[in-house]
Design an enzyme around this catalytic site. Sequence first.
Site, PDB file in Angstrom:
ATOM      1  N   LYS A  11       0.816  -1.219   0.000  1.00  0.00           N
ATOM      2  CA  LYS A  11       0.000   0.000   0.000  1.00  0.00           C
ATOM      3  C   LYS A  11       0.854   1.275   0.000  1.00  0.00           C
ATOM      4  O   LYS A  11       2.065   1.229   0.259  1.00  0.00           O
ATOM      5  CB  LYS A  11      -0.936  -0.031   1.221  1.00  0.00           C
ATOM      6  N   TYR A  51     -12.524  -2.025  -3.644  1.00  0.00           N
ATOM      7  CA  TYR A  51     -13.000  -2.136  -2.262  1.00  0.00           C
ATOM      8  C   TYR A  51     -14.530  -2.036  -2.159  1.00  0.00           C
ATOM      9  O   TYR A  51     -15.057  -1.724  -1.094  1.00  0.00           O
ATOM     10  CB  TYR A  51     -12.331  -1.072  -1.391  1.00  0.00           C
ATOM     11  N   PHE A  59     -15.515   3.625   7.000  1.00  0.00           N
ATOM     12  CA  PHE A  59     -14.141   3.966   6.616  1.00  0.00           C
ATOM     13  C   PHE A  59     -13.907   3.947   5.109  1.00  0.00           C
ATOM     14  O   PHE A  59     -12.800   4.223   4.646  1.00  0.00           O
ATOM     15  CB  PHE A  59     -13.144   3.020   7.306  1.00  0.00           C
ATOM     16  N   ARG A  87      -1.924 -14.309   4.793  1.00  0.00           N
ATOM     17  CA  ARG A  87      -2.650 -13.641   5.872  1.00  0.00           C
ATOM     18  C   ARG A  87      -1.917 -13.789   7.211  1.00  0.00           C
ATOM     19  O   ARG A  87      -1.875 -12.862   8.011  1.00  0.00           O
ATOM     20  CB  ARG A  87      -4.089 -14.158   5.949  1.00  0.00           C
ATOM     21  N   THR A  93      -5.479  -6.984  10.821  1.00  0.00           N
ATOM     22  CA  THR A  93      -5.739  -5.733  10.092  1.00  0.00           C
ATOM     23  C   THR A  93      -5.250  -4.527  10.872  1.00  0.00           C
ATOM     24  O   THR A  93      -4.612  -3.625  10.319  1.00  0.00           O
ATOM     25  CB  THR A  93      -7.257  -5.589   9.833  1.00  0.00           C
ATOM     26  N   ARG A 104       2.459  -6.343   9.418  1.00  0.00           N
ATOM     27  CA  ARG A 104       1.749  -5.175   9.947  1.00  0.00           C
ATOM     28  C   ARG A 104       2.312  -4.750  11.300  1.00  0.00           C
ATOM     29  O   ARG A 104       2.369  -3.558  11.612  1.00  0.00           O
ATOM     30  CB  ARG A 104       0.252  -5.456   9.998  1.00  0.00           C
ATOM     31  N   ASN A 114      -2.105   0.250   6.683  1.00  0.00           N
ATOM     32  CA  ASN A 114      -1.597  -0.993   7.276  1.00  0.00           C
ATOM     33  C   ASN A 114      -0.698  -1.784   6.314  1.00  0.00           C
ATOM     34  O   ASN A 114      -0.559  -2.992   6.425  1.00  0.00           O
ATOM     35  CB  ASN A 114      -2.746  -1.836   7.833  1.00  0.00           C
ATOM     36  N   HIS A 117      -2.318  -5.449   1.681  1.00  0.00           N
ATOM     37  CA  HIS A 117      -3.620  -6.107   1.542  1.00  0.00           C
ATOM     38  C   HIS A 117      -3.356  -7.534   1.076  1.00  0.00           C
ATOM     39  O   HIS A 117      -2.433  -7.765   0.300  1.00  0.00           O
ATOM     40  CB  HIS A 117      -4.492  -5.389   0.502  1.00  0.00           C
ATOM     41  N   GLU A 128      -9.593 -10.879  -7.471  1.00  0.00           N
ATOM     42  CA  GLU A 128      -8.702  -9.723  -7.268  1.00  0.00           C
ATOM     43  C   GLU A 128      -7.512  -9.759  -8.222  1.00  0.00           C
ATOM     44  O   GLU A 128      -7.101  -8.741  -8.764  1.00  0.00           O
ATOM     45  CB  GLU A 128      -8.251  -9.672  -5.806  1.00  0.00           C
TER      46      GLU A 128
HETATM   47  P1  CMP Z   1      -7.489  -4.465   3.768  1.00  0.00           P
HETATM   48  O1  CMP Z   1      -7.034  -5.821   4.132  1.00  0.00           O
HETATM   49  O2  CMP Z   1      -6.916  -3.863   2.532  1.00  0.00           O
HETATM   50  O3  CMP Z   1      -9.086  -4.452   3.644  1.00  0.00           O
HETATM   51  C1  CMP Z   1      -9.869  -3.306   3.886  1.00  0.00           C
HETATM   52  C2  CMP Z   1      -9.069  -2.153   4.422  1.00  0.00           C
HETATM   53  O4  CMP Z   1      -9.815  -1.124   5.022  1.00  0.00           O
HETATM   54  C3  CMP Z   1      -8.156  -2.632   5.515  1.00  0.00           C
HETATM   55  O5  CMP Z   1      -7.134  -3.458   4.992  1.00  0.00           O
HETATM   56  C4  CMP Z   1      -7.696  -1.313   6.120  1.00  0.00           C
HETATM   57  O6  CMP Z   1      -6.642  -0.728   5.359  1.00  0.00           O
HETATM   58  C5  CMP Z   1      -8.934  -0.420   5.916  1.00  0.00           C
HETATM   59  N1  CMP Z   1      -9.640  -0.097   7.160  1.00  0.00           N
HETATM   60  C6  CMP Z   1      -9.733   1.141   7.672  1.00  0.00           C
HETATM   61  N2  CMP Z   1     -10.446   1.124   8.785  1.00  0.00           N
HETATM   62  C7  CMP Z   1     -10.840  -0.146   9.000  1.00  0.00           C
HETATM   63  C8  CMP Z   1     -11.613  -0.771  10.017  1.00  0.00           C
HETATM   64  N3  CMP Z   1     -12.150  -0.103  11.048  1.00  0.00           N
HETATM   65  N4  CMP Z   1     -11.794  -2.103   9.908  1.00  0.00           N
HETATM   66  C9  CMP Z   1     -11.278  -2.804   8.874  1.00  0.00           C
HETATM   67  N5  CMP Z   1     -10.526  -2.241   7.874  1.00  0.00           N
HETATM   68  C10 CMP Z   1     -10.309  -0.928   7.950  1.00  0.00           C
END
Ligand code: CMP
Length: 140
Positions: A11, A51, A59, A87, A93, A104, A114, A117, A128
């Site tokens: 990212k 997304y 968010f 993962r 996350t 992370r 973070n 992805h 994807e």
């Molecule tokens: P990702 O695995 O890319 O999937 C969705 C993304 O939303 C997540 O990583 C974070 O970068 C972002 N995000 C921001 N806020 C939240 C939240 N409260 N819960 C989950 N994902 C979040």
Amino acid sequence: MAIERTFSIIKPDATRRNLTGAINAVFESNGLRIVAQKRLWMSVAQAKKFYEVHAARPFYNDLVEFMVSGPVVVQVLEGEGAVAKNRDLMGATNPANAAEGTIRKLFAESIEANSVHGSDSAENAAVEMAYFFAGTEIVG
Ligand code: CMP
């Protein structure tokens, strides 16, 4: 366990801090092979569509804005149980909840920024990776 492919994004927070190599070293040293890769700057439309599943979440707009704030590296990782392994290597996350040694925990700035992805299932991985790569661009 079967050889699988999964989709990964490095990212904007991580490309900005020049962490592409450090992150990919974690994948490669843990048995995942990068079989497709490109660096690109997503458009707003591209990030929104990617997304889409989160469109109703509070968010969502901030996430889209963050994902277009700089270049990303999109890639396909291949290896035994690649979906789950990716993962595990990424960690939770929210970096505050991520286990020691995970990407992370090591690198993420916040729950939004973070660093990485990764697909959450083999089905989503297929969708994807097709979003960013033609079949001929994935070379095992
Ligand atoms: P990702 O695995 O890319 O999937 C969705 C993304 O939303 C997540 O990583 C974070 O970068 C972002 N995000 C921001 N806020 C939240 C939240 N409260 N819960 C989950 N994902 C979040």
